[in-house]
Design an enzyme around this catalytic site. Structure first.
Site, mmCIF file in Angstrom:
data_model
loop_
_atom_site.group_PDB
_atom_site.id
_atom_site.type_symbol
_atom_site.label_atom_id
_atom_site.label_comp_id
_atom_site.label_asym_id
_atom_site.label_seq_id
_atom_site.Cartn_x
_atom_site.Cartn_y
_atom_site.Cartn_z
ATOM 1 C CE1 TYR B 441 39.724 46.029 38.905
ATOM 2 C CE2 TYR B 441 41.648 46.914 40.005
ATOM 3 C CZ TYR B 441 40.857 45.837 39.668
ATOM 4 O OH TYR B 441 41.201 44.598 40.114
ATOM 5 C CD GLU B 442 41.562 47.709 33.810
ATOM 6 O OE1 GLU B 442 41.569 48.382 32.769
ATOM 7 O OE2 GLU B 442 42.588 47.450 34.451
ATOM 8 N N GLY B 443 37.353 51.204 33.766
ATOM 9 C CA GLY B 443 36.095 51.807 33.321
ATOM 10 C C GLY B 443 35.021 51.509 34.344
#
Lengths: 595, 595
Positions: B441-443
């Site tokens: 997550y978050e890229g």
């Protein structure tokens, strides 16, 4: 929803085109008659059973898990029992077993291929018959004729299942510490008392009886590993007429909550003066158990191969379907709102890593399966011995390297799916959780590495390793005149040379300090793993090269994947060799209190 | 049962002895008054809260998970709500926030240290306030004065929480594809319609209101990423007097079943003409969201640092307690039935790998925390710019390298426990499952690697990287006359030189073929990660070297761990560099249909 299609094309490539099993099996009297068509039809039918019966239960099994109802009763997830009934009715348990006990007597290499598919479809379920097969192997090797006649036909038919009862709360790796006692009884049996933990398939509702093979100590046994005997302790005592009689005093006390393989019951087993019979000689139980364990270790490698194949298929399908961003080198599918993510180099890296690991693991494990057939059934003793040495050497590599790669592969497969990979319904996070146990059980991968380096390599001054070196040399030589093969044979030969030097270095250091073996073992196993996979990829590329003109793009894909392996995975050895050379000091220097 | 003790000694070493934060903060007008004693008491009290309130809920949260009750109602696991009440009452949400909005105004570096402990204790719980802090940052940077006055005090006090609503079913990485619409209303607000997925903390029972920051498109917005705007959409509309009014038309549709972080609700959020207000300029939503995301990326690194610290503590305790087998170099504890497993070299390898990764990650993230303070608050613009550049360069490394290492560390911790590591009650398998999301997550970590190599390094022709190179050079030079430091400064300097050459090579290849960037990115990020960790270990060893005479064995342990790092982990770079040099061709050659 996850999918599974048996990878028959690549399985047949390995069996028929790489290993030429028909030719080799023809030399084994027991298998002289088997032909490629028979093997293929077993794989096709077996694959259908795995994909259609076992696979649909894989997520159910994970979600529901097994249930402990108190008073020793355990039930398996919805559908498991019915699938097991179908499995038995179709005769699948007897596939690789001896016809003397009702088996179909198929070669081990074919049985291995079937096991791969079972594990792709449902590892937790497949452990039930898998453990039966291990018990069958140990009893067949060490049981009395009577024990064999009572138990083997039942294990072969699948009406009874088996377990291995080794671990206790205070000992797993170090079985010398075990405390379960066996007291001789006047009727020749033994009363077994003690508690075993982590017993896979220890209790369930699939079969009418469960045959526990239990390690315990006789009253006068010496301390340590030389005082351990093996006993057979059935859940129900055989009634002497092929049926079951009285309930024995062995009972499941609870089942574990664990990371994965939820569909398989991991049991605490309480033996309270349970009736048992000795298998093999007194105090020689570990020897017998090692027969079971070696076969189990190859089986564990097969589990991770199966899971990695499943993970690859699903991450590949996702990568072809999922539209997200444009290729950095310009749009590839202008008619679509974005390109499928398989256009991106790093997605390809994740897919090709899985593909290269899976296909090499398949070639390696089937090759080991054929070597086991040749070890046991070849008429020439020298051939039997050579194959036995190779199998002994490489069993820890099958277990250690393939399970580590399996974890990495399934983790990469999840990553290809991004956030969706983390969600249970896609099936990949379960796959990672299931794959994680394979690095631990049947001897942790550290134990495998110590077995490889300490016992198998240094233990005979490198003799077995040299035998494998010869196999590699022969392959390299066979391509000596072929410039197209140089890109594969050069790095293989270079690594083989490097391994020779490195092994000698470790051997010398180990004479001064035995901790050097423990320090080198794990990276050393990984280096040998890469040597085996380099061999496998070189071998596969050589076979494919000859068929490139056929027009079948399968061969082109093989060669390209081999190229990827040598360009992107093989280089890991550079760092591993440096780690090994750094020796034991950096590990041993820190005082315990300062960690 | 798992345990957690805040690692205050090492935290203080990093803050006071390595970073000398007091000295640096003295130069920032906002923090000129803070002293070491204040910082330490925050850490001690914060650590107590994490260990005593959050940590006991970690396994409960995993076991129970969140519950969706239908009609948009989600409840958190037992105890979560009460812990959140205590958290708010004690003022912890306001720790790092601006006093203008009721914050305590502590430096980011101190807040970072507190976040590490929260994540060690309970990542799933800590995500609720973590996301609020992200929303606070974005609103503080881009909100109107009125938006700030309405929402910031509520987020700072913790009475309201925040979310980031980016992902939709068909788009995550590629936000240019998103479809959620925002229609302007006559009162200046917008009607937001669409469905968002994977919304962490999207719905729960901890706080009286939830403030969603939502990406959506205006009716006339251009296609792709240049047509995305940011909106604030509260669950309950503010009543204008500091309370909540009408329920807004945003509702949780379901929650996901996932691998880990079960205690955090991952929601499908349905916006059905929900009332929202634009934040920042039309079509500039991604810029605003990146402010939030960069802070979130550093936060994700901190999550994996926290989990790895927890895993290290628990595997270390087990390794000291578990008696199994004898040391290969002879028994070490003859009075015991076996030696504790910490005597075995490979167990030490697994422990030291964790220790070296954890302590370097702590030094790196706190150093980044201090750089953020200096970036935003230093009176000298040149200093601000230098720190901004370093933070921009290294944010993807914090996220990518520390989360990959966190997964490896927690996996190793499990392995130290053998079979027990696979059992849920020991807490380590949960730790692995929780750690796995941080790579996604978050890229995803692929996106981090592309951000590092494509945007941060090649995007400015290596200018930022050279700035970091200068920092390294200065450190190496400062030890130039010290032969005892050569074992650390030599490999650091060598890798820095190697990186320079490698970066230039990639840059040249990329001009001909942009896929070279995608092919190199992931191993390149790992190489830069090792460059940073080499820097951190060299730095730490230098500080410890000066204090060796103090008699405190802590410094000896630091130096020994540094030595381990360079001997056993740093060598990975050799293989990574070869992988990078192998280029894009081996990844791109295979046709899509042939995978």
């Amino acid at each position: 929803m996850p999918r599974y299609i048996p990878p028959l094309r690549d399985m047949k490539f390995v069996l028929h085109e790489m290993l030429e099993v028909e030719k080799h099996l023809a030399k084994l009297p027991q298998h002289a008659d088997i032909d490629a068509a028979t093997i293929d039809s077993v794989l096709e039918e077996g694959g259908r059973f795995c994909a259609e019966v076992l696979f649909p239960l894989n997520q159910v099994g994970d979600r529901e898990g097994c249930t402990y109802h108190g008073d020793g009763v355990v039930t398996t997830p919805t559908g498991f029992k019915d699938a097991y009934r179908q499995f038995v009715e179709a005769g699948w348990p007897s596939l690789g077993a001896d016809p003397e006990y009702g088996g179909q007597g198929l070669p081990h290499v074919v049985h291995s291929a079937f096991m791969e598919m079972m594990n792709s479809a449902n590892q937790a379920w497949s452990m039930y018959p898998g453990l039966s097969h291990g018990a069958y192997n140990a009893l067949k090797a060490f049981g009395t004729p009577e024990q064999k006649s009572v138990y083997l036909p039942k294990l072969v038919s699948g009406h009874w299942t088996g377990t291995m009862c080794l671990t206790e709360a205070h000992c797993g790796t170090d079985l010398g510490l075990l405390r379960t006692r066996a007291e001789p009884q006047s009727d020749g049996s033994y009363a077994i008392t003690g508690t075993k933990i982590f017993i896979s398939a220890g209790e369930h509702d699939l079969a009418e009886n469960i045959v526990h093979l239990v390690l315990a100590r006789l009253p006068d046994a010496p301390a340590g590993t030389k005082g351990i005997s093996l006993f057979i302790v059935p859940k129900f005592l055989p009634d002497g007429h092929g049926g079951i009689g009285a309930r024995n005093r062995v009972k499941c006390g609870s089942i574990e909550h664990k990371m994965g393989i939820h569909g398989n019951a991991t049991c605490v087993m309480n033996f309270d003066q349970a009736k048992g019979w000795m298998v093999g000689a007194p105090n020689k139980g570990l020897n017998a158990m090692f027969v079971m364990m070696n076969s189990a270790r190859l089986g564990v490698g097969m589990q991770s191969l199966g899971l990695a194949e499943f993970a690859y298929q699903n991450s590949l399908a996702y990568a072809k379907e999922r539209l997200q961003s444009r290729s950095l080198s310009g749009p590839k599918y202008k008619d679509k709102p974005a390109d499928p993510i398989i256009v991106h180099p790093d997605v390809r890296r994740m897919l090709l890593t899985q593909k290269a690991y899976v296909e090499a693991a398949r070639a390696f494990t089937y090759w080991a399966g054929l070597a086991i057939d040749r070890e046991h059934k070849h008429p020439d003793e020298a051939v039997r011995k050579d194959n036995a040495d190779l199998v002994a050497l490489l069993t820890p590599v099958v277990k250690g390297f393939i399970t580590d790669n399996g974890y990495e592969s399934t983790t990469l497969a999840m990553q290809v799916l991004g956030g969706h990979g983390y969600i249970t319904e896609h099936g990949l996070e379960q796959c990672v959780r299931d794959a994680r146990i394979n690095m631990i059980y049947e001897g942790t991968n550290t134990i495998q590495a110590l077995d490889l380096l300490g016992r198998k390599v240094l233990g005979d001054m490198g003799a077995k390793l040299m035998k494998f070196g010869k196999v590699i040399q022969d392959l390299v030589k066979s391509h000596a005149g072929d410039p197209a093969m140089k890109e594969f044979t050069d790095p293989l030969a270079a690594l083989a040379t490097e391994v020779q030097a490195l092994t000698a270095e470790i051997g010398q250091k180990a004479m001064k300090n035995p901790d050097e073996v423990g320090a080198a073992a794990v990276p050393y196993l990984r280096i040998i793993g890469h040597l085996v996979f380099s061999f496998a990829w070189c071998y596969a590329a050589g076979v494919a090269m000859k068929k490139l003109d056929s027009g079948d793009p399968f061969y082109k894909a093989k060669i390209t994947t081999a190229r990827f392996y040598f360009a992107k995975l093989y280089p890991e050895t550079a760092g591993l060799i440096r780690q090994v050379r750094a020796g034991a000091a950096p590990l041993m220097e820190l005082e315990e209190a300062l960690f």
